[in-house]
Design an enzyme around this catalytic site. Structure first.
Site, PDB file in Angstrom:
ATOM      1  N   GLU A 135       0.760  -1.453  -0.231  1.00 49.80           N
ATOM      2  CA  GLU A 135      -0.168  -0.059  -0.127  1.00 49.80           C
ATOM      3  C   GLU A 135       0.793   1.443  -0.024  1.00 49.80           C
ATOM      4  OE1 GLU A 135      -3.507   0.538   0.094  1.00 49.80           O
ATOM      5  OE2 GLU A 135      -3.325  -1.570  -0.717  1.00 49.80           O
ATOM      6  N   SER A 512     -60.257 -13.203  -2.620  1.00 46.95           N
ATOM      7  CA  SER A 512     -60.981 -14.246  -1.729  1.00 46.95           C
ATOM      8  C   SER A 512     -60.048 -14.800  -0.299  1.00 46.95           C
ATOM      9  CB  SER A 512     -61.148 -15.470  -2.498  1.00 46.95           C
ATOM     10  OG  SER A 512     -61.794 -15.176  -3.820  1.00 46.95           O
TER      11      SER A 512
END
Length: 831
Positions: A135, A512
């Site tokens: 890094e 229903s």
């Protein structure tokens, strides 16, 4: 000429600078005398001096004064508002909120940070050396900003068109991760640089590195290198080998792309890059480098990870935690134990997705999600990158068609694997024309796919099959009928496709599915399951309804006098409307409140359309009502959180649901859930719903082979919503299918077709623990032989008689044989 004559005054004379040898005002008198006279006007020397003076002053302002003003403004207004880096000396790491199933499976961790951060001296040197090499190799030399690194990144961006390496230092990443957002603006980058210098001023390099190594995200919800060591290798960080340190150090750049579990090959490339950097920086020897580089990728998930997909549940649990314990709930190490059964949740996920994909197949193939040109098909890495960019939901996998033949297509999957699709598996892929129409059946693979098509596939029956991202949505909720504990909940096809939880938020017409409650109200008024209602055309002029209303049965036919049992089994609309007329709209709406249905929803449908389910309810409200029938008449409250433990494991919350009473029950006992209907009423309605499955609209469920299940289909006008709700005495489940923006699902997409298969797939697993025994009959009921056409009682020896269940207090009297004979003779005399 003496030296003193050549010495120049160090002070700058602006008038001298403004004049040059070409200036006519500085020309020698002799030269001017030798010039020919001209009649044209000469430029004004003073104007030229003023112009040059303005240019010089403007340049000084632009390059010196303006930057000084900007820096001064920044220092005066923004710099004082930047965070104080000294706060990092006392940083505390948030402990995540953990959400688990009832059987201890991890659903999620929210607010995940490293639980036990490491001090710098606890981090092995090889770990820090690997991270620095990967890094920020100049970390110990720069003062927070690596200008050479930034310049290199800019040069790569300009020359290659893409960013090959980052310009951010570890210190800059710490500044960004702890204090700043990730927005890409010049001001944010400038703040990052300033903060980096301040951090370097107040913190040592070792402190900065420890902050970074405890903060970074490394995949699978692991934050910090210690967590990553447990997640990928199942051991403490000080026990890792060199190749393992390098693998973890390669993750911060792209935890998903370089993940050793998801893509071992790409992860190895990244790991070996880190090893080369470590070797170049003299952190490891030649032998160490070669040995580590030759080691195969062997990472295996062993740490905390998501065990069960239940993101809608996770969000419900998160809201519960915030309501009960405030914002600190997400960082104090609480564990929420839900009522969810992990096995049933997994089955529910799969059942909903299979059901929605089945709907998609019935309505045809809408085509590929995208298409790549032949020139784009030559680079496999580019193809994988393109596939990685495709949104993927549920169990779908992105793929690209690499070659096509008449009988087979070859694919490259998003994980780099290859697969093939034979023509037989594409038979469903008729072209989608409309919700009610598809094109011709494909006769060759080329009728469906082309090289370069970006598509979705999923695994069914141990092979890859063509699929598509569904437009239709669905929901499922399953509860313990006696306690209300939610066993499984699916709020949609995929939470990351739509965070809208259709179980708790979607208020839809229930169709229903409302009828069992209407029939229950009729029984409460003294009618029986043998009561006959005429199924015949009706026309209503109702001031609460628009214009003239001519309701119909789904089939469009009329069936004449029909017993309530048969009418419910076949979901006869006209019987339900006439039944509601007899019961009364006001009485029925008030009666429905007993099942927990909200007043506002019922009041919005206080008209005869209530009989057909125009009331809008959520699936959670519907399943609560059906649980009342399942448990014998008690109104339970669905709940999700069973208990909460703090970081030390102590129980700080325990649910105390009011449950349905089972033995020695007394009405209105505060220790139990309130009784809202009698056990006789609940049993009679349940027995009618058992016939829905035995021979009615839900007969597909007979495949379960159970004697203890009951349920009801539901379909709204124009097949906009499809429902099925059903239960046994232990568990109640509701399924809904439809579009988020209400529109027709298409012809024939009724509840028994769109929703019931999902219910069946789920309940097959949910019912497995329970013995297949008949539903117990409560006291106070009797069986009476009746005429199936008239519903009237007949002698038991009548060859056409069927036995029906009645409450003792309103059971019809069985006529004697003599009375029956007299009635027969009378009928013959008057014929």
């Amino acid at each position: 000429m003496s030296h003193s004559d050549t010495q120049r005054d160090p002070k700058i004379n602006l008038d001298e600078l403004a004049s040059t040898p070409d200036d006519p005002t500085k020309a020698s008198p002799d030269a001017s005398e030798n010039e020919p006279e001209s009649s044209s006007p000469q430029p004004d020397p003073s104007k030229r001096r003023r112009k040059r003076r303005r240019l010089i002053w403007g340049g000084l302002f632009l390059f010196f004064v303006l930057p000084a003003l900007l820096v001064g403004g920044y220092v005066w207004t923004l710099l004082p508002n930047l965070p104080d880096p000294r706060e990092l000396k006392d940083v505390t790491y948030k402990v995540p909120l953990r959400i688990e199933t009832q059987d201890g499976q991890l659903i999620t961790e929210i607010g995940t940070q490293k639980r036990l951060p490491l001090d710098y001296n606890e981090i092995p040197p090889l770990m820090t050396q690997a991270i620095i090499s990967a890094e920020d190799e100049n970390f110990f030399e720069h003062g927070g900003v690596d200008y050479m690194g930034i310049a290199r990144a800019v040069f790569e961006l300009v020359t290659t068109g893409s960013k090959q390496s980052g310009g951010s230092t570890i210190t800059m990443q710490v500044a960004r991760n702890f204090f700043l957002s990730r927005e890409r603006t010049f001001l944010r980058k400038f703040n990052e640089i300033v903060l980096s210098y301040k951090i370097e001023h107040y913190l040592s390099k070792q402190e900065i590195l420890a902050l970074y190594l405890n903060k970074i995200f490394l995949g699978y919800r692991s934050y910090g290198v210690a967590a990553a060591a447990q997640t990928y290798y199942g051991k403490p960080i000080d026990e890792l080998a060199l190749n393992e340190y390098a693998m973890i150090a390669g993750l911060p750049k792209a935890p998903s792309r370089y993940n050793p579990i998801y893509d071992p090959e790409r992860a190895m490339i990244r790991r070996n890059y880190v090893l080369r950097q470590m070797h170049k920086n003299n952190y490891i020897t030649d032998e160490q480098f070669e040995t580590a580089k030759a080691t195969p990728v062997h990472a295996k998930l062993t740490g905390a990870r998501i065990d069960i997909e239940a993101d809608y549940i996770a969000e419900m649990a998160r809201r519960f935690a915030l309501e009960q314990f405030g914002e600190d709930a997400l960082e104090n190490g609480l564990t929420l134990i839900t009522t969810i059964n992990s096995e049933l949740q997994a089955v529910a996920n799969q059942a909903v997705r299979q059901g929605l994909q089945a709907y998609e197949r019935r309505h045809g193939y809408r085509g590929p999600s995208g298409h790549l040109s032949p020139s784009q098909m030559t680079d496999e890495d580019a193809l994988l990158k393109r596939l990685d960019e495709m949104p993927v939901y549920g169990d779908l996998v992105a793929a690209v068609v690499t070659t096509v033949q008449a009988k087979q297509a070859d694919l490259l999957l998003e994980n780099g694997q290859t697969a093939s699709l034979p023509l037989a598996d594409l038979a469903w892929a008729r072209p989608y024309l409309s919700v009610n129409k598809t094109g011709p059946k494909p006769e060759a693979v080329t009728d469906v796919l082309e090289q370069g098509d970006l598509i979705y596939v999923h695994q069914r029956e141990d092979r890859w099959q063509l699929a598509q991202n569904p437009n239709v949505e669905g929901a499922l909720i399953s509860v313990n009928a006696r306690t209300g504990a939610i066993q499984a909940l699916v709020g949609g096809y995929d939470y990351f496709k739509s965070k809208y939880n259709r179980v708790t938020q979607a208020k839809r017409q229930v169709g229903s599915n409302i009828k069992p409650f209407l029939y229950s109200s009729a029984l409460e008024q003294g009618m029986t399951v043998a009561t006959v209602i005429n199924d015949a055309p009706v026309v209503f002029e109702d001031r609460n309804l628009e214009d003239t209303w001519k309701p119909e049965n789904y089939s469009g036919r009329f069936y004449g006098p029909t017993r309530l049992r048969k009418a419910l089994a076949y979901s006869r609309n006209l019987v339900s409307i006439r039944l509601l007329q007899r019961v009364g709209v006001g009485y029925a709406a008030d009666y429905f409140r007993r099942f927990g249905f909200p007043d506002d929803a019922l009041n919005a449908s206080r008209n005869l359309s209530l009989a057909l389910g125009t009331v809008q309810l959520t699936p959670q409200q519907v399943v609560r009502g059906y649980a009342t029938f399942a448990n014998g008449g008690y109104r339970i409250d669905p709940y999700l959180i069973d208990r909460v433990r703090d970081f030390n494991g102590d129980v700080i919350y325990q649910a105390e649901p009011k449950t349905a009473c089972q033995f020695q029950c007394e009405d209105n006992d505060p220790a139990y859930a309130p009784r809202t209907i009698t056990p006789q009423n609940a049993y009679l309605v349940t027995s009618m719903m058992q016939d829905v499955i035995a021979y009615g609209s839900g007969r597909k469920a007979k495949q379960l082979g159970r004697n203890d299940i009951a349920g009801k289909t539901g379909t709204t006008n124009n097949q906009v919503d499809a429902w099925f709700s059903g239960f046994n005495p232990h568990i109640a489940t509701t399924v809904w299918v439809g579009f988020d923006t209400p529109s027709t699902l298409g012809r024939s997409e009724v509840g028994g077709r769109a929703a019931l298969p999902i219910w069946i797939d789920y309940m097959e697993a949910a019912l497995a623990p329970y013995a297949n025994t008949p539903i117990p009959t409560p006291s106070g009921l009797v069986n009476i032989p009746i005429n199936p056409d008239t519903g009237q009682a007949v002698p038991a020896d009548n060859p056409n008689a069927v036995f029906e269940i009645f409450r003792e207090d309103n059971a019809p009297e069985i006529p004697s044989v003599e009375a029956t004979e007299m009635e027969k003779i009378t009928q013959e005399l008057f014929q």
